[in-house]
Scaffold this motif. Structure first.
Motif, PDB file in Angstrom:
ATOM      1  N   VAL A 298      31.294  24.442  19.647  1.00  0.00           N
ATOM      2  CA  VAL A 298      32.301  25.839  19.753  1.00  0.00           C
ATOM      3  C   VAL A 298      32.687  25.858  21.121  1.00  0.00           C
ATOM      4  CG1 VAL A 298      31.071  26.686  17.833  1.00  0.00           C
ATOM      5  CG2 VAL A 298      30.656  27.347  20.187  1.00  0.00           C
ATOM      6  N   ILE A 299      33.937  26.503  21.334  1.00  0.00           N
ATOM      7  CA  ILE A 299      34.455  26.784  22.320  1.00  0.00           C
ATOM      8  C   ILE A 299      34.405  28.121  22.754  1.00  0.00           C
ATOM      9  CG2 ILE A 299      36.254  24.747  22.455  1.00  0.00           C
ATOM     10  CD1 ILE A 299      38.353  26.884  22.004  1.00  0.00           C
ATOM     11  N   VAL A 300      34.289  28.754  23.966  1.00  0.00           N
ATOM     12  CA  VAL A 300      33.965  29.925  24.210  1.00  0.00           C
ATOM     13  C   VAL A 300      34.473  30.380  25.384  1.00  0.00           C
ATOM     14  CG1 VAL A 300      31.830  30.519  22.772  1.00  0.00           C
ATOM     15  CG2 VAL A 300      31.538  29.581  25.064  1.00  0.00           C
ATOM     16  N   HIS A 301      35.514  31.244  25.612  1.00  0.00           N
ATOM     17  CA  HIS A 301      36.065  31.813  26.711  1.00  0.00           C
ATOM     18  C   HIS A 301      35.308  32.906  27.296  1.00  0.00           C
ATOM     19  CE1 HIS A 301      38.747  34.545  29.078  1.00  0.00           C
ATOM     20  NE2 HIS A 301      39.728  33.230  29.418  1.00  0.00           N
ATOM     21  N   ALA A 302      34.970  32.646  28.749  1.00  0.00           N
ATOM     22  CA  ALA A 302      34.527  33.889  29.329  1.00  0.00           C
ATOM     23  C   ALA A 302      34.836  33.685  31.252  1.00  0.00           C
ATOM     24  CB  ALA A 302      32.882  33.962  29.208  1.00  0.00           C
ATOM     25  N   ASP A 303      34.626  34.972  31.794  1.00  0.00           N
ATOM     26  CA  ASP A 303      34.765  35.014  33.098  1.00  0.00           C
ATOM     27  C   ASP A 303      33.499  35.062  33.650  1.00  0.00           C
ATOM     28  OD1 ASP A 303      35.068  35.578  35.848  1.00  0.00           O
ATOM     29  OD2 ASP A 303      36.269  37.334  35.269  1.00  0.00           O
ATOM     30  N   ILE A 304      32.956  33.850  34.080  1.00  0.00           N
ATOM     31  CA  ILE A 304      31.437  33.791  34.603  1.00  0.00           C
ATOM     32  C   ILE A 304      31.173  34.636  35.747  1.00  0.00           C
ATOM     33  CG2 ILE A 304      30.947  31.514  33.373  1.00  0.00           C
ATOM     34  CD1 ILE A 304      31.733  31.755  37.198  1.00  0.00           C
ATOM     35  N   THR A 305      32.223  35.366  36.292  1.00  0.00           N
ATOM     36  CA  THR A 305      31.952  36.224  37.313  1.00  0.00           C
ATOM     37  C   THR A 305      31.610  37.593  37.035  1.00  0.00           C
ATOM     38  OG1 THR A 305      34.233  36.676  38.073  1.00  0.00           O
ATOM     39  CG2 THR A 305      33.113  34.673  38.833  1.00  0.00           C
ATOM     40  N   ASP A 306      31.755  37.797  35.732  1.00  0.00           N
ATOM     41  CA  ASP A 306      31.894  39.181  35.449  1.00  0.00           C
ATOM     42  C   ASP A 306      30.619  39.255  34.279  1.00  0.00           C
ATOM     43  OD1 ASP A 306      33.275  41.989  34.625  1.00  0.00           O
ATOM     44  OD2 ASP A 306      32.840  41.174  32.788  1.00  0.00           O
ATOM     45  N   GLN A 307      29.774  40.225  34.492  1.00  0.00           N
ATOM     46  CA  GLN A 307      28.437  40.209  33.616  1.00  0.00           C
ATOM     47  C   GLN A 307      28.769  40.612  32.215  1.00  0.00           C
ATOM     48  OE1 GLN A 307      25.357  43.180  35.070  1.00  0.00           O
ATOM     49  NE2 GLN A 307      23.946  42.407  33.873  1.00  0.00           N
ATOM     50  N   GLN A 308      29.627  41.590  32.005  1.00  0.00           N
ATOM     51  CA  GLN A 308      29.949  41.898  30.330  1.00  0.00           C
ATOM     52  C   GLN A 308      30.634  40.591  30.012  1.00  0.00           C
ATOM     53  OE1 GLN A 308      29.165  44.857  28.900  1.00  0.00           O
ATOM     54  NE2 GLN A 308      29.536  43.486  27.234  1.00  0.00           N
ATOM     55  N   SER A 309      31.604  39.882  30.339  1.00  0.00           N
ATOM     56  CA  SER A 309      32.124  38.802  29.783  1.00  0.00           C
ATOM     57  C   SER A 309      31.107  37.889  29.465  1.00  0.00           C
ATOM     58  CB  SER A 309      33.141  37.950  30.859  1.00  0.00           C
ATOM     59  OG  SER A 309      33.905  37.152  30.171  1.00  0.00           O
ATOM     60  N   VAL A 310      30.070  37.620  30.284  1.00  0.00           N
ATOM     61  CA  VAL A 310      28.925  36.705  30.068  1.00  0.00           C
ATOM     62  C   VAL A 310      28.157  37.211  28.996  1.00  0.00           C
ATOM     63  CG1 VAL A 310      26.889  35.421  30.973  1.00  0.00           C
ATOM     64  CG2 VAL A 310      28.985  35.431  32.325  1.00  0.00           C
ATOM     65  N   ALA A 311      27.804  38.320  28.862  1.00  0.00           N
ATOM     66  CA  ALA A 311      27.077  38.919  27.866  1.00  0.00           C
ATOM     67  C   ALA A 311      28.008  38.831  26.523  1.00  0.00           C
ATOM     68  CB  ALA A 311      26.771  40.396  27.976  1.00  0.00           C
ATOM     69  N   ASP A 312      29.269  39.113  26.466  1.00  0.00           N
ATOM     70  CA  ASP A 312      29.970  38.791  25.355  1.00  0.00           C
ATOM     71  C   ASP A 312      29.818  37.393  24.744  1.00  0.00           C
ATOM     72  OD1 ASP A 312      30.442  41.511  25.305  1.00  0.00           O
ATOM     73  OD2 ASP A 312      32.735  41.324  26.268  1.00  0.00           O
ATOM     74  N   MET A 313      30.198  36.351  25.760  1.00  0.00           N
ATOM     75  CA  MET A 313      29.971  34.897  25.482  1.00  0.00           C
ATOM     76  C   MET A 313      28.691  34.672  24.853  1.00  0.00           C
ATOM     77  SD  MET A 313      30.260  31.763  27.898  1.00  0.00           S
ATOM     78  CE  MET A 313      28.745  32.167  29.149  1.00  0.00           C
ATOM     79  N   LYS A 314      27.622  35.398  25.391  1.00  0.00           N
ATOM     80  CA  LYS A 314      26.188  34.941  24.557  1.00  0.00           C
ATOM     81  C   LYS A 314      26.091  35.405  23.198  1.00  0.00           C
ATOM     82  CE  LYS A 314      21.462  36.915  24.075  1.00  0.00           C
ATOM     83  NZ  LYS A 314      21.173  37.731  23.341  1.00  0.00           N
ATOM     84  N   ARG A 315      26.700  36.538  22.922  1.00  0.00           N
ATOM     85  CA  ARG A 315      26.706  36.923  21.420  1.00  0.00           C
ATOM     86  C   ARG A 315      27.698  36.264  20.565  1.00  0.00           C
ATOM     87  NH1 ARG A 315      26.393  42.094  24.071  1.00  0.00           N
ATOM     88  NH2 ARG A 315      28.551  42.219  24.571  1.00  0.00           N
ATOM     89  N   GLU A 316      28.808  35.997  21.251  1.00  0.00           N
ATOM     90  CA  GLU A 316      29.782  34.976  20.518  1.00  0.00           C
ATOM     91  C   GLU A 316      28.923  33.484  20.131  1.00  0.00           C
ATOM     92  OE1 GLU A 316      34.088  32.929  20.812  1.00  0.00           O
ATOM     93  OE2 GLU A 316      33.440  34.053  22.215  1.00  0.00           O
ATOM     94  N   ILE A 317      28.344  33.004  21.112  1.00  0.00           N
ATOM     95  CA  ILE A 317      27.598  31.734  20.841  1.00  0.00           C
ATOM     96  C   ILE A 317      26.670  31.784  19.851  1.00  0.00           C
ATOM     97  CG2 ILE A 317      26.050  29.822  21.845  1.00  0.00           C
ATOM     98  CD1 ILE A 317      27.501  30.514  24.545  1.00  0.00           C
ATOM     99  N   GLU A 318      25.834  32.951  19.806  1.00  0.00           N
ATOM    100  CA  GLU A 318      24.675  33.202  18.866  1.00  0.00           C
ATOM    101  C   GLU A 318      25.315  33.480  17.394  1.00  0.00           C
ATOM    102  OE1 GLU A 318      22.201  36.209  20.163  1.00  0.00           O
ATOM    103  OE2 GLU A 318      20.950  34.943  21.503  1.00  0.00           O
ATOM    104  N   ALA A 319      26.392  34.136  17.438  1.00  0.00           N
ATOM    105  CA  ALA A 319      27.202  34.373  16.087  1.00  0.00           C
ATOM    106  C   ALA A 319      27.633  33.094  15.603  1.00  0.00           C
ATOM    107  CB  ALA A 319      28.260  35.283  16.522  1.00  0.00           C
ATOM    108  N   ARG A 320      28.262  32.425  16.152  1.00  0.00           N
ATOM    109  CA  ARG A 320      28.859  31.054  15.881  1.00  0.00           C
ATOM    110  C   ARG A 320      28.196  29.937  15.689  1.00  0.00           C
ATOM    111  NH1 ARG A 320      33.872  30.485  19.212  1.00  0.00           N
ATOM    112  NH2 ARG A 320      34.447  29.033  17.906  1.00  0.00           N
ATOM    113  N   LEU A 321      27.144  30.001  16.646  1.00  0.00           N
ATOM    114  CA  LEU A 321      26.432  28.524  16.571  1.00  0.00           C
ATOM    115  C   LEU A 321      24.796  28.775  16.748  1.00  0.00           C
ATOM    116  CD1 LEU A 321      27.119  25.617  17.414  1.00  0.00           C
ATOM    117  CD2 LEU A 321      26.631  25.928  19.622  1.00  0.00           C
TER     118      LEU A 321
END
Length: 253
Positions: free
Chosen positions: A60-83
């Motif tokens: 899966v592809i996931v977009h995130a700003d790795i310098t932003d904690q909330q963006s990384v947390a959102d990416m984690k939730r997206e990966i778990e939901a989709r993968l």
């Protein structure tokens, strides 16, 4: 004996970059499902996703700003939901900037390197390590650089970020090792990538002469080290800074 990452899920940050795409491809070839992180190259991420699924794994592809904690947390939730929950984190993304002397380097360049080297690692740990602790298995691999040992002129912002990152990884290795999680760094030298192959700039005799093996390494050789550290073959290696540069820099004991 082979590297078998079947049933594992990996995240590669900066997966559309010159080295990141080969890391993602190699992990998939070893059987891992892969979350392909990108910041701005969605078209390249989609092309890489199509390539990886051809190996019979999920991607899966996931977009995130790795310098932003909330963006990384959102990416984690997206990966778990989709993968699936992430077992292997490869922290490869870094902000690019123009290198110059300390006296001329803009202060914001030091901040960008701190954010993308140190804080990316902190945010990724906060997001993904708790799940690894629950499952009592995990691999955390950071991409450092030989520059962290060279300290050459014009490298100051990059070196500062990567040396700070080194400290985070060494401490993290000690903090979470009891849970069966390893934390290591791969430090590439000046590596041949697709960009060099396309522009026919693979050779650089001046650099090669400083390397004991008398050549530049390849992106595949960097990815091989990452795949090894992500596997059970490296189950008793943690806290390591491993140069993959033909011996151009050698950590002392």
């Amino acid at each position: 004996m082979k590297i078998d990452l079947g049933k594992r899920t990996a995240l590669v940050t900066g997966a559309t970059g010159q080295l990141g795409r080969v890391m993602a491809r190699t992990l998939a070839q070893c059987g891992a499902n892969v979350a392909i992180h990108y910041r701005s190259s969605e078209e390249q991420a989609l092309a890489l996703q199509e390539e990886l699924t051809a190996y019979g794994v999920k991607a899966v592809i996931v977009h995130a700003d790795i310098t932003d904690q909330q963006s990384v947390a959102d990416m984690k939730r997206e990966i778990e939901a989709r993968l699936a929950p992430v077992d292997i984190v490869v922290a490869n993304a870094v902000v690019q900037y123009q290198w110059t002397s300390i006296l001329e380097q803009a202060p914001e360049d030091y901040a960008s390197q701190f954010d993308s080297c140190v804080m990316q690692s902190v945010y990724l740990a906060k997001a993904f390590v708790p799940g690894m602790i629950e499952r009592k298995w995990g691999r955390f691999v950071g991409i450092n650089t030989e520059c962290a040992m060279q300290n050459f002129p014009s490298q100051s912002a990059y070196v500062a970020g990567k040396r700070g990152m080194d400290g985070i990884y060494r401490v993290l290795a000690k903090e979470i090792g009891e849970h069966g999680i390893t934390v290591n760094q791969v430090a590439p030298g000046w590596t041949i990538s697709d960009r060099d192959r396309e522009s026919h700039t693979e050779r650089n005799e001046a650099y090669e002469q400083s390397v004991p093996l008398k050549r530049r390494g390849t992106d595949q050789e960097i990815a091989n080290a990452v795949a090894f550290l992500a596997s059970d073959l490296a189950s008793f290696i943690t806290g390591a800074y491993i140069p993959v540069n033909g011996g151009n820099v050698m950590p002392a004991i």
